[in-house]
Design a protein around this motif. Sequence first.
Motif, PDB file in Angstrom:
ATOM      1  N   GLU A   3      35.687   2.727 -24.446  1.00  0.00           N
ATOM      2  CA  GLU A   3      36.393   1.722 -23.662  1.00  0.00           C
ATOM      3  C   GLU A   3      35.400   0.623 -23.291  1.00  0.00           C
ATOM      4  N   SER A   5      34.716  -4.039 -23.665  1.00  0.00           N
ATOM      5  CA  SER A   5      35.242  -5.345 -24.041  1.00  0.00           C
ATOM      6  C   SER A   5      34.472  -5.871 -25.229  1.00  0.00           C
ATOM      7  N   ALA A   9      36.497 -11.020 -26.639  1.00  0.00           N
ATOM      8  CA  ALA A   9      37.798 -10.602 -26.127  1.00  0.00           C
ATOM      9  C   ALA A   9      38.366 -11.660 -25.190  1.00  0.00           C
ATOM     10  N   GLU A  16      40.110  -4.477 -24.817  1.00  0.00           N
ATOM     11  CA  GLU A  16      40.498  -3.780 -26.057  1.00  0.00           C
ATOM     12  C   GLU A  16      39.535  -2.628 -26.313  1.00  0.00           C
ATOM     13  N   VAL A  18      37.249  -0.107 -28.253  1.00  0.00           N
ATOM     14  CA  VAL A  18      36.390  -0.280 -29.418  1.00  0.00           C
ATOM     15  C   VAL A  18      35.807   1.070 -29.817  1.00  0.00           C
ATOM     16  N   PRO A 187      36.833  -2.969 -33.352  1.00  0.00           N
ATOM     17  CA  PRO A 187      38.019  -2.539 -32.612  1.00  0.00           C
ATOM     18  C   PRO A 187      38.448  -1.127 -33.010  1.00  0.00           C
ATOM     19  N   SER A 189      41.327   0.195 -33.119  1.00  0.00           N
ATOM     20  CA  SER A 189      42.498   0.215 -34.001  1.00  0.00           C
ATOM     21  C   SER A 189      42.093  -0.026 -35.447  1.00  0.00           C
TER      22      SER A 189
END
Length: 575
Positions: A3, A5, A9, A16, A18, A187, A189
């Motif tokens: 967790e 930034s 960002a 978001e 990472v 990221p 995702s």
Amino acid sequence: MIEASLPDAADVGAPEAVTDGIHLLVDALRLNDIRNIYGVVGIPITDVARLAQASGIRFIGFRHESDAGHAAAAAGFLTQYPGICLTVSAPGFLNGLVALANATTNCFPMVQISGSSERHLVDLQRGDYEEMDQLAAARPFCKAAYRVQRAEDIGRGLARALRTAASGRPGGVYLDIPAAVLGEVIPASQGAASLWKLVDPAPRQLPDPAAVDRAIELLAGAERPLVVLGKGAAYARADEQIREFVESTGLPYIPMSMAKGLLPDDHPQSAATTRSQALKRADVVLLLGARLNWLLGHGDSPQWNASAKFVQVDIAATEMDSNQPIAAPLVGDIGSVMNALLERAKPGQITVPTLWREELSTRSAQNIAKMAVRLEAAATALPMKFLGALQAIRNVLADNPQAYVVNEGANALDLARNTIGMQVPRHRLDSGTWGVMGIGMGYAIAAAVETGDPVVAIEGDSAFGFSGMEIEAICRYNLSIVTVVLNNSGVYKGDAPAVGGDPAPTVLRARHEVMITAFGGKGYRATTPDEVASALREALAARAPALIDCIIDPSDGTKSGNIAHLNPKGITVQH
């Protein structure tokens, strides 16, 4: 997942999530069902090992990378899925490379993952920490070598390495991940989307039906047929098909050392006790997962019948005709080939002439009788002989068939292979195709970790020296491994006289049983076969780390074991 930034960002909303290269590598390993990693920690892979352990993957830490690599290779052989070796850069990478090359030669699937230095520094030879072009160094010694340049490619790189190691002819694969890639943040995702699980990494390869029929016809017309079982047949896990084919046809067979136990060594069709006669006389030979390399005299006379015809089963077509003409090549995975042979051979089509069976049976009985005389003499000889200690080990192992046997050395290897029978497949691991020394503790640790069964490592004292420090790892992880050192105080022999005040090059001195006590294990010193048997029974029952130093007559043994003929024939060295 981390967790944090991202540097770019947006200023509004939740940060978001990472991830980084370390997390992606561990996630990719877990996704592809990797349960164990063997390695040595250090820059830049220490946190990979820590995270893997925290994520449920077992990390087995070694003292030397080559031993960790040998463990990964043995894990690959035992599981049919690539074992993983994790090393640091440069020197650690090179140490692991020995095992990677050995795995490739033996067709064991493994992946060596090594951290490496920054590419922009290495390529300009700017003198970075442990600077080395590891990818270029690895390529000649393994099946394939890959480098990951971006964190988003870690999943792809691992999947490619695993599939390459396991598919076709298995082997060792090198995966290079620079430190900067391990530390790269992307990221979460994007990272998750970059990982995937392999589907059918080693698909079956079916043989050509015409090739199967050709092989059947050749075997059916043989007067003195023979099957040679190699470790590839053991690796294939086609045990039932192989047994059915051998028993339904009545074909005599010889197992190579790591194929012992595929059919029991005391099976009535085994020609292992008359190997020389069988090879010299056979007219049609089915090579099943065995190669005509130096271990089989390259298929050439005088070891072989000069007119012998070969049927060879191998997943790699390039193996055919590598030493001798192959009259009936069968290209495919062994399980599929054996199924095809069973399906296409007519009942009674392949038979064994009575004269051939009787010839082998007669010679086998003669050889067994000769060996019995040697064993009887060794049973009471003092100082203890190799065969005296090995008889004791054999008798204890007969009551513990679930135990895995790891074996290396010169005399320790040759005599143990001929003395100790195996009843269960894939329970014997030894020096293999290269005859390399130093596999002992790595193979033993892998067998204990991957199977949970007890392991007996039968080591020559010289061979044990290559990996002996790993008894600390055995004790640290409390593994059920009994190391039996056949200690004749030397390389081949320990009775060579001193020269110029220094010990002869072949002389060694050690009290191995004292070593293991320093790490919390149990040490035994045995000077008679009865003491060997008693110590081994007690150690196996305890299911804890132990070492038995068997004191062997220093004059016992032969130079180079059974391969003295490979030494150059120069002028005799005078003492």
